[in-house]
Motif scaffolding. Structure first.
Motif, short mmCIF file in Angstrom:
data_model
loop_
_atom_site.label_atom_id
_atom_site.label_comp_id
_atom_site.label_asym_id
_atom_site.label_seq_id
_atom_site.Cartn_x
_atom_site.Cartn_y
_atom_site.Cartn_z
N ASN A 94 6.60 31.36 -45.12
CA ASN A 94 6.64 29.92 -45.30
C ASN A 94 5.70 29.22 -44.33
N VAL A 95 5.72 29.68 -43.08
CA VAL A 95 4.86 29.07 -42.08
C VAL A 95 3.39 29.31 -42.42
N LYS A 96 3.06 30.51 -42.81
CA LYS A 96 1.67 30.83 -43.15
C LYS A 96 1.18 29.98 -44.32
N ALA A 97 2.04 29.79 -45.31
CA ALA A 97 1.67 28.97 -46.47
C ALA A 97 1.43 27.52 -46.04
N LYS A 98 2.27 27.00 -45.16
CA LYS A 98 2.08 25.63 -44.67
C LYS A 98 0.77 25.50 -43.90
N MET A 99 0.46 26.52 -43.10
CA MET A 99 -0.79 26.47 -42.34
C MET A 99 -2.00 26.50 -43.25
N LYS A 100 -1.97 27.32 -44.28
CA LYS A 100 -3.07 27.37 -45.23
C LYS A 100 -3.24 26.02 -45.93
N GLU A 101 -2.13 25.42 -46.29
CA GLU A 101 -2.18 24.10 -46.94
C GLU A 101 -2.75 23.05 -46.01
N ALA A 102 -2.37 23.12 -44.73
CA ALA A 102 -2.89 22.16 -43.75
C ALA A 102 -4.40 22.33 -43.59
N VAL A 103 -4.86 23.58 -43.45
CA VAL A 103 -6.30 23.81 -43.30
C VAL A 103 -7.06 23.29 -44.51
N ALA A 104 -6.52 23.51 -45.70
CA ALA A 104 -7.18 23.07 -46.93
C ALA A 104 -7.33 21.55 -47.00
N LEU A 159 -2.41 24.45 -32.02
CA LEU A 159 -1.61 24.25 -30.81
C LEU A 159 -0.20 24.70 -31.15
N VAL A 160 0.26 25.78 -30.52
CA VAL A 160 1.56 26.37 -30.87
C VAL A 160 2.48 26.35 -29.67
N ASP A 161 3.78 26.46 -29.94
CA ASP A 161 4.75 26.32 -28.85
C ASP A 161 4.84 27.58 -27.98
N LEU A 162 4.97 28.77 -28.58
CA LEU A 162 5.20 29.99 -27.81
C LEU A 162 4.21 31.09 -28.20
N TRP A 163 3.61 31.69 -27.19
CA TRP A 163 2.77 32.86 -27.43
C TRP A 163 3.67 34.00 -27.91
N GLY A 164 3.32 34.58 -29.04
CA GLY A 164 4.10 35.69 -29.57
C GLY A 164 5.19 35.29 -30.53
N GLY A 165 5.49 33.99 -30.66
CA GLY A 165 6.48 33.52 -31.62
C GLY A 165 5.91 33.52 -33.03
N THR A 166 6.77 33.26 -34.01
CA THR A 166 6.33 33.28 -35.41
C THR A 166 5.19 32.30 -35.68
N PRO A 167 5.24 31.04 -35.23
CA PRO A 167 4.10 30.15 -35.48
C PRO A 167 2.79 30.71 -34.91
N PHE A 168 2.86 31.27 -33.69
CA PHE A 168 1.66 31.88 -33.11
C PHE A 168 1.21 33.07 -33.96
N ASN A 169 2.13 33.95 -34.33
CA ASN A 169 1.76 35.16 -35.07
C ASN A 169 1.10 34.83 -36.41
N GLN A 170 1.60 33.81 -37.09
CA GLN A 170 1.02 33.45 -38.38
C GLN A 170 -0.34 32.76 -38.20
N ALA A 171 -0.46 31.95 -37.17
CA ALA A 171 -1.77 31.37 -36.88
C ALA A 171 -2.76 32.47 -36.52
N ASN A 172 -2.30 33.45 -35.77
CA ASN A 172 -3.17 34.55 -35.34
C ASN A 172 -3.63 35.40 -36.52
#
Length: 322
Positions: free
Chosen positions: A43-53, A64-77
């Motif tokens: 879900n997070v990855k899909a939202k990020m792709k939509e945002a970039v588009a 800009l993510v909250d925690l290194w190694g957390g799910t938002p960071f991992n999907q951005a990475n």
């Protein structure tokens, strides 16, 4: 313009974006992405792709993510791997970091340059009271700043009327835009209040000195051509009457930024942030007669208001009260 994605566990991303825009103004090409309890990595990855588009420039994206190694960071990475020559990720997101990123986009057009630039602001934004708990800063070589005591007068980068004086919008968005070396609160009332003086000095952003002086002293400083060469001054006034006294006394201001004037009994409020008494209106009219121009904005990114129209509406509302 570099696009910014703010990503977090829970609603933190939405909240920090709202706070950042309150201080710096509405932003384009910025999206908040949240990981809610009922969602997963996909879900997070899909939202990020939509945002970039949705960004005007999809080649330059800063996460800009909250925690290194957390799910938002991992999907951005995972998205970053295909764009690591241009994109950037910064973790440990805080409000000073976000505001610095907003400001940096005005002069930087590469995500990785902005990422490197905002690290200092993020670290400097972490402070503690009592100050004794703050780790000691590395010692610096002794010596005076290059501009200390240099011949010349102040350069006035901003003169602002703001009943709140030094607060978030001034300490961040306006200082980032105008780059002062000194913030000077010009007020007889505040100069007599030791607590308010101390709070203002503590609220100064890193690298900028804050002072509180009475109007008479500011007039003296403005005429001193021996000690302030190279100094960029941002002046803050509580009300238009103090500005008028300063200008009539010889402080060479040409434009007054009108940011906030608090409501009180007997005043009218023609818009959301400015309230006027008859004395206020008269002071603005006198300043206009002296050749001053008015820049009506809360933050640099706002559209400028029409001061003549605002004063006209205020006068009409005051006349109705008589």
């Amino acid at each position: 313009m570099v696009g910014i994605i703010i990503a977090s566990h829970g609603d933190f991303a939405n909240g920090v974006l709202q706070s950042g825009e309150m201080i710096f103004g509405k932003q384009e090409n910025v999206k908040a992405v949240t990981l809610m309890p009922s969602e997963g990595p996909d879900n997070v990855k899909a939202k990020m792709k939509e945002a970039v588009a949705s960004f005007d420039n999809q080649d330059e994206v800063l996460f800009l993510v909250d925690l290194w190694g957390g799910t938002p960071f991992n999907q951005a990475n995972s998205l970053f791997e295909e764009h690591k020559d241009k994109w950037a990720i910064v973790s440990g997101m805080n409000l000073p970091m976000l505001i610095e990123a907003f400001a940096a986009r005005a002069t930087m057009n590469k995500a990785q340059d902005i990422a490197a630039h905002i690290l200092g602001a993020a670290k400097e934004g972490v402070k503690v009271r009592p100050e004794a708990l703050q780790p000691a800063a590395p010692s610096k070589p002794a010596g005076k700043p290059l501009t200390a005591g240099a011949p010349g007068k102040f350069e006035y980068v901003l003169a602002r009327i703001d009943s709140r004086l030094l607060h978030g919008q001034v300490a961040t968005s306006w200082t980032k835009t105008t780059r002062p070396t000194r913030i000077i609160v010009v007020s007889d009332a505040v100069a007599k209040d030791e607590l308010r003086k101390k709070l203002i000095q503590q609220a100064a952003p890193p690298g900028v000195k804050a002072h509180v002086v009475p109007i008479r002293k500011m007039i003296e400083l403005a005429k001193d051509d021996q000690h302030f060469g190279g100094q960029r001054a941002l002046l803050l006034f509580e009300n238009p009457q103090d500005v008028l006294r300063a200008v009539e006394g010889g402080v060479p201001l040409k434009t007054i930024n009108v940011g906030s004037m608090a409501h009180s009994p007997g005043k009218v409020q023609p818009n959301k942030v400015l309230a006027f008494s008859q004395n206020d209106i008269d002071a603005f009219k006198k300043m206009k007669e002296l050749g001053l121009k008015f820049d009506v904005r809360k933050v640099p990114g706002d559209a400028k208001g029409d001061m003549d129209e605002i004063l006209k509406r205020a006068q009409e509302e005051l006349n109705k009260q008589k």
